[in-house]
Design a protein around this motif. Structure first.
Motif, PDB file in Angstrom:
ATOM      1  N   THR A 122       0.711  -1.199  -0.163  1.00 46.72           N
ATOM      2  CA  THR A 122       0.261  -0.281   0.015  1.00 46.72           C
ATOM      3  C   THR A 122       0.817   1.188  -0.177  1.00 46.72           C
ATOM      4  N   GLU A 123       2.107   0.994   0.810  1.00 50.21           N
ATOM      5  CA  GLU A 123       3.041   2.254   0.708  1.00 50.21           C
ATOM      6  C   GLU A 123       3.411   2.539  -0.331  1.00 50.21           C
ATOM      7  N   LEU A 124       3.775   1.684  -1.031  1.00 47.95           N
ATOM      8  CA  LEU A 124       4.709   1.435  -2.036  1.00 47.95           C
ATOM      9  C   LEU A 124       4.016   2.299  -3.274  1.00 47.95           C
ATOM     10  N   LEU A 125       2.728   1.650  -3.467  1.00 46.23           N
ATOM     11  CA  LEU A 125       1.570   2.010  -4.764  1.00 46.23           C
ATOM     12  C   LEU A 125       1.257   3.656  -4.383  1.00 46.23           C
ATOM     13  N   HIS A 126       0.798   4.026  -3.107  1.00 40.37           N
ATOM     14  CA  HIS A 126       0.038   5.400  -3.218  1.00 40.37           C
ATOM     15  C   HIS A 126       1.359   6.138  -3.146  1.00 40.37           C
ATOM     16  N   LEU A 127       2.553   5.807  -2.767  1.00 41.72           N
ATOM     17  CA  LEU A 127       3.475   6.588  -3.368  1.00 41.72           C
ATOM     18  C   LEU A 127       4.050   6.609  -4.439  1.00 41.72           C
ATOM     19  N   VAL A 128       3.730   5.760  -5.859  1.00 37.35           N
ATOM     20  CA  VAL A 128       4.247   5.895  -7.114  1.00 37.35           C
ATOM     21  C   VAL A 128       2.620   6.714  -7.951  1.00 37.35           C
ATOM     22  N   LEU A 129       1.837   6.227  -7.484  1.00 35.53           N
ATOM     23  CA  LEU A 129       0.071   6.777  -8.017  1.00 35.53           C
ATOM     24  C   LEU A 129      -0.434   7.495  -6.953  1.00 35.53           C
ATOM     25  N   PRO A 130       0.688   8.733  -7.236  1.00 39.88           N
ATOM     26  CA  PRO A 130      -0.054   9.829  -6.381  1.00 39.88           C
ATOM     27  C   PRO A 130      -1.506  10.527  -5.939  1.00 39.88           C
ATOM     28  N   GLN A 131      -2.154   9.810  -7.375  1.00 40.00           N
ATOM     29  CA  GLN A 131      -3.454   9.945  -7.542  1.00 40.00           C
ATOM     30  C   GLN A 131      -4.524   9.483  -5.919  1.00 40.00           C
ATOM     31  N   LEU A 132      -3.733   8.412  -5.527  1.00 37.28           N
ATOM     32  CA  LEU A 132      -4.456   7.233  -4.528  1.00 37.28           C
ATOM     33  C   LEU A 132      -4.478   8.396  -3.310  1.00 37.28           C
ATOM     34  N   THR A 133      -5.762   8.282  -2.345  1.00 43.35           N
ATOM     35  CA  THR A 133      -5.271   8.988  -1.395  1.00 43.35           C
ATOM     36  C   THR A 133      -6.921   8.495  -0.357  1.00 43.35           C
ATOM     37  N   THR A 134      -7.090   7.502  -0.293  1.00 42.11           N
ATOM     38  CA  THR A 134      -8.105   6.543   0.616  1.00 42.11           C
ATOM     39  C   THR A 134      -7.179   5.856   0.904  1.00 42.11           C
ATOM     40  N   GLU A 135      -7.878   4.851   1.778  1.00 42.26           N
ATOM     41  CA  GLU A 135      -7.388   3.986   2.167  1.00 42.26           C
ATOM     42  C   GLU A 135      -7.458   2.498   1.251  1.00 42.26           C
ATOM     43  N   PRO A 136      -7.175   1.573   1.540  1.00 38.81           N
ATOM     44  CA  PRO A 136      -7.141   0.719   0.356  1.00 38.81           C
ATOM     45  C   PRO A 136      -8.940  -0.206   1.377  1.00 38.81           C
ATOM     46  N   ARG A 137      -8.935  -1.392   0.753  1.00 30.60           N
ATOM     47  CA  ARG A 137     -10.263  -1.916   1.190  1.00 30.60           C
ATOM     48  C   ARG A 137      -9.478  -3.450   1.353  1.00 30.60           C
ATOM     49  N   ILE A 138      -9.823  -4.569   2.466  1.00 37.22           N
ATOM     50  CA  ILE A 138      -9.381  -5.868   2.011  1.00 37.22           C
ATOM     51  C   ILE A 138     -10.796  -6.845   2.566  1.00 37.22           C
ATOM     52  N   LEU A 139     -10.572  -7.088   1.606  1.00 35.79           N
ATOM     53  CA  LEU A 139     -11.430  -8.057   1.472  1.00 35.79           C
ATOM     54  C   LEU A 139     -11.290  -9.786   1.285  1.00 35.79           C
ATOM     55  N   SER A 140     -11.789 -10.580   1.863  1.00 36.44           N
ATOM     56  CA  SER A 140     -11.588 -12.046   1.626  1.00 36.44           C
ATOM     57  C   SER A 140     -11.989 -12.522   0.147  1.00 36.44           C
ATOM     58  N   TYR A 141     -11.952 -13.481  -0.340  1.00 37.79           N
ATOM     59  CA  TYR A 141     -12.299 -14.491  -1.578  1.00 37.79           C
ATOM     60  C   TYR A 141     -13.700 -14.170  -0.972  1.00 37.79           C
ATOM     61  N   ARG A 142     -14.186 -14.940  -0.055  1.00 37.97           N
ATOM     62  CA  ARG A 142     -15.756 -15.772   0.098  1.00 37.97           C
ATOM     63  C   ARG A 142     -16.154 -13.907   0.609  1.00 37.97           C
ATOM     64  N   GLN A 143     -16.164 -12.607   1.362  1.00 36.44           N
ATOM     65  CA  GLN A 143     -16.906 -11.761   1.328  1.00 36.44           C
ATOM     66  C   GLN A 143     -17.048 -10.774  -0.179  1.00 36.44           C
ATOM     67  N   ALA A 144     -16.058 -11.042  -0.849  1.00 41.87           N
ATOM     68  CA  ALA A 144     -16.247 -10.637  -2.213  1.00 41.87           C
ATOM     69  C   ALA A 144     -17.377 -11.490  -2.738  1.00 41.87           C
ATOM     70  N   PHE A 145     -17.271 -12.522  -2.817  1.00 39.90           N
ATOM     71  CA  PHE A 145     -18.587 -13.075  -3.501  1.00 39.90           C
ATOM     72  C   PHE A 145     -19.803 -12.793  -2.551  1.00 39.90           C
ATOM     73  N   LEU A 146     -20.038 -12.445  -1.057  1.00 41.35           N
ATOM     74  CA  LEU A 146     -20.848 -13.065  -0.534  1.00 41.35           C
ATOM     75  C   LEU A 146     -21.593 -11.326  -1.015  1.00 41.35           C
ATOM     76  N   GLU A 147     -20.707 -10.034  -0.746  1.00 40.65           N
ATOM     77  CA  GLU A 147     -21.594  -9.125  -1.054  1.00 40.65           C
ATOM     78  C   GLU A 147     -21.429  -8.374  -2.315  1.00 40.65           C
ATOM     79  N   ILE A 148     -20.734  -8.560  -3.188  1.00 43.53           N
ATOM     80  CA  ILE A 148     -21.744  -8.570  -4.089  1.00 43.53           C
ATOM     81  C   ILE A 148     -22.764  -9.275  -5.027  1.00 43.53           C
ATOM     82  N   LEU A 149     -22.182 -11.191  -5.425  1.00 39.98           N
ATOM     83  CA  LEU A 149     -23.072 -11.966  -5.585  1.00 39.98           C
ATOM     84  C   LEU A 149     -24.268 -13.108  -4.263  1.00 39.98           C
ATOM     85  N   GLY A 150     -23.700 -12.260  -2.888  1.00 40.11           N
ATOM     86  CA  GLY A 150     -25.088 -12.977  -2.692  1.00 40.11           C
ATOM     87  C   GLY A 150     -24.902 -14.947  -2.456  1.00 40.11           C
ATOM     88  N   LEU A 151     -23.055 -15.487  -2.965  1.00 43.91           N
ATOM     89  CA  LEU A 151     -23.554 -16.374  -2.618  1.00 43.91           C
ATOM     90  C   LEU A 151     -21.742 -16.725  -1.661  1.00 43.91           C
TER      91      LEU A 151
END
Length: 312
Positions: A122-151
């Motif tokens: 995160t620190e590295l990519l925020h350094l080389v991509l200055p347009q990033l100003t918001t903290e990243p979101r960390i999701l498990s693979y399972r969370q991503a499926f549940l949130e977006i597809l409901g399974l």
């Protein structure tokens, strides 16, 4: 005949500036820059990756798809923290955001957990991509499926995954394996939902997608201690808590090699290095060309290459 470069002078200068920033980042943290051979006697056995082969007077060699194996041999020899900026080659990868020859940043941090590595990435990519100003979101693979597809990807049957794909208006001909359905839904539905103004980390993939990462039991399911980092739908890197169990690692390589056609020779020197003792560490491979694509907010990867694949 067209001889001119596909990248502008401004793009070439931006790439040089990016390389300087990356090297300064690691120098400040005492991470050693290393260089390993591009040609190897053993190819990458990952069934999802195809190696280029080269005939030499000493026999068949393979262009590396990643410097992972020799870098881990250096770790086993006591190198400590290391990184490498290098060209790598993969067949069947060409398009707006792919090129068969591309630049990779791979690095390893001894003693780091994969959570610590995610923070440093995160620190590295925020350094080389200055347009990033918001903290990243960390999701498990399972969370991503549940949130977006409901399974739940760990529990869903092939029939449920197929029904979900139909609901998402994905037209698929023929039968797919459970893993193939998961991959389809992830790439076409979940990745597309990631915001373009912040990093998204996906971690704890199913153990079947562990590759050379460690696995652990979580909520009754075996999951991989690995992550991928995205900006919008674009994958920038793939990180592991490195597998240090030589027997388990060899089983994975042997199983993968059997899926390759033609069969590839195992990297026995790499296996021997892990048997000798690979330190507890976390590592990641990042696509530098894709980072530059985001940095310049460009649309086409060839516009950032001195000469596109077709003109090389």
């Amino acid at each position: 005949m067209n001889w001119q470069p596909t990248a502008s002078i401004q793009a070439l200068k931006a790439r040089a500036c990016l390389y300087q920033q990356l090297r300064a980042f690691f120098h400040a943290r005492g991470v050693l820059e290393v260089e390993t051979p591009a040609l190897s006697q053993a190819g990458n056995t990952d069934p999802q990756i195809s190696s280029f082969s080269v005939n030499t007077p000493q026999g068949l060699r393979y262009l590396h798809t990643s410097p992972e194996y020799p870098m881990k041999r250096l770790l086993a020899a006591g190198s400590g923290d290391i990184y490498q900026l290098c060209k790598v080659w993969r067949q069947d990868e060409a398009g707006r955001k792919h090129n068969p020859e591309f630049t990779m940043l791979e690095y390893y941090r001894v003693g780091f957990t994969y959570q610590q590595l995610m923070q440093e990435v995160t620190e590295l990519l925020h350094l080389v991509l200055p347009q990033l100003t918001t903290e990243p979101r960390i999701l498990s693979y399972r969370q991503a499926f549940l949130e977006i597809l409901g399974l739940d990807p760990h529990q869903a049957s092939i029939e449920q995954l197929k029904a979900c794909a139909q609901q998402q208006q994905l037209d698929v001909q023929g039968e797919l394996s459970q893993q193939a359905w998961l991959d389809l839904l992830f790439t076409h539905c979940i990745e597309a939902s990631f915001p373009n103004d912040r990093l998204t980390f996906i971690c704890h993939y199913p153990a079947t997608q562990a590759a050379l990462a460690r696995v652990r039991l979580e909520e009754g399911q075996w999951v991989a201690e690995r992550f991928e980092v995205y900006l919008g739908p674009l994958e920038l890197g793939n990180g592991y808590q490195e597998q240090t169990d030589a027997a388990q690692l060899e089983r994975v390589l042997v199983a993968d090699a059997k899926q390759q056609t033609p069969a590839l020779p195992l990297d026995l020197r790499f296996i021997a290095a892990v048997q000798a003792g690979l330190p507890f560490s976390a590592g990641i491979a990042l696509g530098v060309d894709r980072i530059l694509l985001c940095r310049l907010q460009a649309k086409q990867l060839p516009s950032l290459l001195s000469f596109a694949w077709e003109l090389a």
